[in-house]
Design an enzyme around this catalytic site. Structure first.
Site, PDB file in Angstrom:
ATOM      1  N   HIS A 169       0.835  -1.204   0.000  1.00 39.39           N
ATOM      2  CA  HIS A 169       0.000   0.000   0.000  1.00 39.39           C
ATOM      3  C   HIS A 169       0.865   1.249   0.000  1.00 39.39           C
ATOM      4  CE1 HIS A 169      -4.034  -1.466   0.158  1.00 39.39           C
ATOM      5  NE2 HIS A 169      -3.874  -2.137   1.292  1.00 39.39           N
ATOM      6  N   CYS A 238       0.214   1.743  -5.685  1.00 38.76           N
ATOM      7  CA  CYS A 238      -0.784   2.551  -6.384  1.00 38.76           C
ATOM      8  C   CYS A 238      -0.308   3.996  -6.520  1.00 38.76           C
ATOM      9  CB  CYS A 238      -2.118   2.527  -5.644  1.00 38.76           C
ATOM     10  SG  CYS A 238      -2.895   0.896  -5.600  1.00 38.76           S
ATOM     11  N   ARG A 247      -0.328   2.354 -11.444  1.00 40.92           N
ATOM     12  CA  ARG A 247       0.681   1.715 -10.616  1.00 40.92           C
ATOM     13  C   ARG A 247       2.033   2.409 -10.813  1.00 40.92           C
ATOM     14  NH1 ARG A 247      -3.400   0.292  -9.103  1.00 40.92           N
ATOM     15  NH2 ARG A 247      -4.256  -1.819  -8.865  1.00 40.92           N
TER      16      ARG A 247
END
Length: 271
Positions: A169, A238, A247
Site C-alpha cells: 500500500h 498505487c 501503478r
C-alpha cells in the site's frame, strides 16, 4: 335650623371616579378571560429544513470519523500487526531444528504466510513479506505481498535468476510504499529470509502505468532497462496518492547475498 348639603361639583367627581373604577374592573375581566396565543414555531417547510440541517451535520461528523479511521487508525492497526509478524518471523528463524541439523530451505508458502522481511533503509521501512497479494489477508494488515500465484507468479529471492516482485500500500494500512518515489539509483533494498540476506540496488522506476501492464513483473521486466536474465526485484504500489488508478514501479538488481550466520549486510549496519 340651617343644614349644609353637598355641592353639585363634588357629586360629579365622585360619580366619575366610580365610573372609571367600574370601567377598569370590566377591562380587567375582559383581558383575564382571553387566551394568549403561543408563538408559531413555523410551518412544515421550516421543520423540514431544520431536520435536513441536523442530518447534514450528523453525516459530516460520520465522514470526518471515517476519514480519521482510514488515514490514521488503519495505520496504527496495520503497523501493530506487521511488527508482530516481523517479530514472530525472526523468533521462528532463531529456533534450532529438533535434531540440531540445519533446516532444509523452504521454497513454497501458503497464501498469507509470512516468509521474509523487506528493508528500505533510506525510507526507514522494515516490513514483513507474505505470500500473495490479497488485500484482507496481506496488504491491509500492513505487510508487503509477493506475486506468487497463477499467471502473476514471480521468483523468490533464493532463485538463481528471476524477478522477485512484491506489492504494498502507498496510503493507509501501514503504507509501507508511500515514499518509494524518493528512491534513486544506488539506494539499497534488502530482503531477509530465514537463511540469508539479499541486497538489491535500485536501478530505475516507472512513475505511472496501468494496472493491466503485467509485463513489469516478467523475469526480465519490460521498461526496467534490463536486457538479459538476472536476479531482480520489483516494487509495485498505487499512484497517484489516495487512488488506485495507476501503478508505480521501482526496480532493482541483486548485488549481494550472504548467509544470516554472517550477520546483517553493510546496507543495514552502516550509519
Amino acid at each position: 335650623m340651617t343644614t349644609l348639603a353637598p355641592s353639585a361639583p363634588a357629586e360629579g367627581r365622585a360619580a366619575r371616579r366610580r365610573a372609571a373604577q367600574e370601567a377598569a374592573k370590566r377591562s380587567r375581566r375582559r383581558g383575564g378571560g382571553r387566551r394568549r396565543r403561543r408563538p408559531r414555531s413555523g410551518g412544515p417547510l421550516v421543520v423540514a429544513s431544520r431536520l435536513a440541517g441536523e442530518l447534514f451535520i450528523t453525516l459530516g461528523l460520520v465522514m470526518l470519523l471515517f476519514v480519521a479511521y482510514q488515514l490514521w487508525y488503519t495505520n496504527v492497526l496495520a503497523e501493530r500487526t506487521a511488527n508482530g509478524a516481523a517479530g514472530s518471523l525472526r523468533k521462528d528463524w532463531e529456533q534450532p531444528a529438533p535434531d540440531g541439523a540445519a533446516a532444509p530451505p523452504v521454497t513454497a508458502f501458503e497464501p498469507g504466510q509470512g516468509f521474509a522481511i523487506l528493508y528500505i533503509p533510506k525510507l526507514d521501512v522494515k516490513v514483513p513479506v507474505a505470500e500473495g497479494i490479497s488485500k484482507p489477508k496481506v496488504l491491509d494488515k500492513g505487510m508487503v505481498g509477493h506475486y506468487g500465484e497463477g499467471a502473476l507468479k514471480t521468483a523468490m529471492p533464493a532463485d538463481k535468476q528471476g524477478n522477485f516482485a512484491v506489492a504494498g500500500h502507498r496510503n493507509t494500512h501501514g503504507e509501507p510504499f508511500r515514499f518509494i518515489n524518493r528512491l534513486v539509483p544506488g539506494d539499497p533494498i534488502v530482503v531477509e529470509t530465514r537463511d540469508a540476506y539479499y541486497t538489491y540496488e535500485m536501478t530505475s522506476a516507472l512513475p505511472q502505468t496501468p494496472p493491466s501492464n503485467v509485463s513489469v513483473l516478467k523475469p526480465v521486466p519490460q521498461g526496467s532497462g534490463f536486457t538479459s536474465a538476472g536476479r531482480y526485484i520489483t516494487l509495485t504500489t498505487c499512484t497517484p496518492e489516495f487512488t488506485s488508478t495507476f501503478r508505480m514501479i521501482v526496480w532493482g538488481r541483486m548485488i549481494d547475498e550472504r548467509p544470516r550466520s554472517q550477520g546483517a549486510p553493510p546496507a543495514l549496519t552502516s550509519p
